[in-house]
Design an enzyme around this catalytic site. Structure first.
Site, PDB file in Angstrom:
ATOM      1  CB  THR A 198      -0.884   0.012   1.259  1.00  0.00           C
ATOM      2  OG1 THR A 198      -1.590  -1.214   1.294  1.00  0.00           O
ATOM      3  CG2 THR A 198      -1.858   1.157   1.217  1.00  0.00           C
ATOM      4  CG  ASN A 199      -0.475   4.523  -0.047  1.00  0.00           C
ATOM      5  OD1 ASN A 199      -0.934   4.936  -1.084  1.00  0.00           O
ATOM      6  ND2 ASN A 199      -1.203   4.205   0.993  1.00  0.00           N
ATOM      7  CB  CYS A 200       5.194   0.602  -2.260  1.00  0.00           C
ATOM      8  SG  CYS A 200       6.940   0.268  -2.277  1.00  0.00           S
ATOM      9  CG  LEU A 201       4.903   6.773  -2.005  1.00  0.00           C
ATOM     10  CD1 LEU A 201       5.037   8.029  -1.166  1.00  0.00           C
ATOM     11  CD2 LEU A 201       3.769   6.936  -3.001  1.00  0.00           C
TER      12      LEU A 201
END
Lengths: 117, 95, 116
Positions: C113-116
């Site tokens: 989740t939301n690994c940028l």
């Protein structure tokens, strides 16, 4: 760059819509960028904090499991607006661990940016 | 350090205005937009603390045939809305 | 439906569908053999240290229903595996490039989740 304090307010109940998960994901983005926001549950949002939630009838994910993982992202505690809780006939003993009482007006006044979900 | 609160839903279909009443602080502004302007017919149908400025967006009032009760509600046009957004410290949307 | 872009073939001939990022299309298809096969295709050798992290991720996903991004992975590794292993340096040495993303793939989890 000076960093702004961010408040994420969750105002919708879990399960019926994806607002709670959207709010949590926004909080996780802040955390991933090294700026864990404050998260506050107000109005029907406090219902997302109820203990003993399960998956939906068709096995859909709720938000309770994610909420328990937020501390690993340094998004803690889980603040709730105490008037919203009282208005629903609930008290803190019915909530999951890690919840703390707040007053929404103070919380808004203490942050630079407010995101509402 | 004031807050601009935006209401875009009819007060008759939502409990949001009561939630808002607990969330405002002295010096804040409340602006009714879209279906929120239906709240501007009379005095606020909910209790607010003192020192809150109440506004209704002119364009949305005009399109809905709403004449805000001038005792309580000021009207503001789009340019005023933009200026208010800039002069308040933060904005909260109560959708 | 997700487009079926790739498959893994297991020893018994079972075909496992992957998505365009190389993650399992059906998370229930995971087994240690799947992880092994994925690693081999990417030229990785899985040691007990790798498996420890893979198990950690699977446990994280069971508890929190999301794959951890880097910050949470480091923190949970520190809590579960100890100070020495709870560092991004250690995790980078096991899974070069992006530990959270690579290890999640091998562990049969969706993208973090939301690994940028």
């Amino acid at each position: 760059m000076s960093s702004k304090s961010i408040l994420v307010i969750v105002r919708h109940p879990p399960h019926g819509s994806s607002w709670v998960r959207e709010g949590l994901e926004a909080a996780l983005v802040g955390a991933a960028l090294g700026q864990p926001p404050t998260i506050l549950f107000s109005g029907d949002g406090v219902l997302a904090l109820l203990a003993n939630q399960q998956r939906g009838a068709l096995g859909q994910k709720g938000s309770a499991a994610m909420l328990e993982g937020l501390s690993l992202y340094d998004v803690e505690p889980l603040w709730y607006d105490h008037l919203s809780l009282e208005a629903r006939g609930l008290d803190v003993s019915q909530l999951m661990p890690g919840c703390q009482q707040a007053c929404i007006a103070d919380m808004i006044a203490r942050h630079d940016v407010v995101m509402s979900f | 350090m004031s807050t601009l609160h935006l209401i875009n839903r009819s007060p008759f279909s939502t409990n949001v205005l009561h939630e808002l009443a607990d969330a405002v602080s002295e010096g804040d502004h409340i602006l009714l937009i879209e279906d929120g302007v239906y709240a501007a017919f009379g005095a606020p149908c909910w209790t607010l603390p003192e020192g809150i400025s109440l506004w209704a967006l002119q364009e949305d009032c005009a399109s809905r045939g709403v004449t805000p009760s001038s005792v309580t509600w000021g009207t503001m046009d789009m340019a005023g809305f933009v200026a208010l957004t800039a002069s308040t410290h933060r904005t909260v949307s109560w959708f | 439906m997700t487009q079926n872009t790739d498959t893994l073939t297991l020893a018994d001939g079972t075909e496992i569908a992957l998505d365009s990022d190389g993650h399992l299309q059906n998370l229930n298809n995971w087994s240690p053999e799947v992880a092994q096969q994925m690693a081999e295709r990417e030229g990785r050798v899985l040691t007990p240290a790798h498996w420890e992290v893979i198990e950690l991720l699977r446990d994280f996903y069971t508890r929190f229903e999301m794959a951890p991004a880097m910050r949470a992975l480091v923190k949970t590794a520190r809590q579960q595996l100890g100070e020495e292993k709870g560092t991004s340096l250690y995790l980078m040495s096991l899974f070069p490039e992006s530990p959270a993303r690579v290890a999640a793939r091998l562990a049969g989890l969706p993208r973090p989740t939301n690994c940028l």
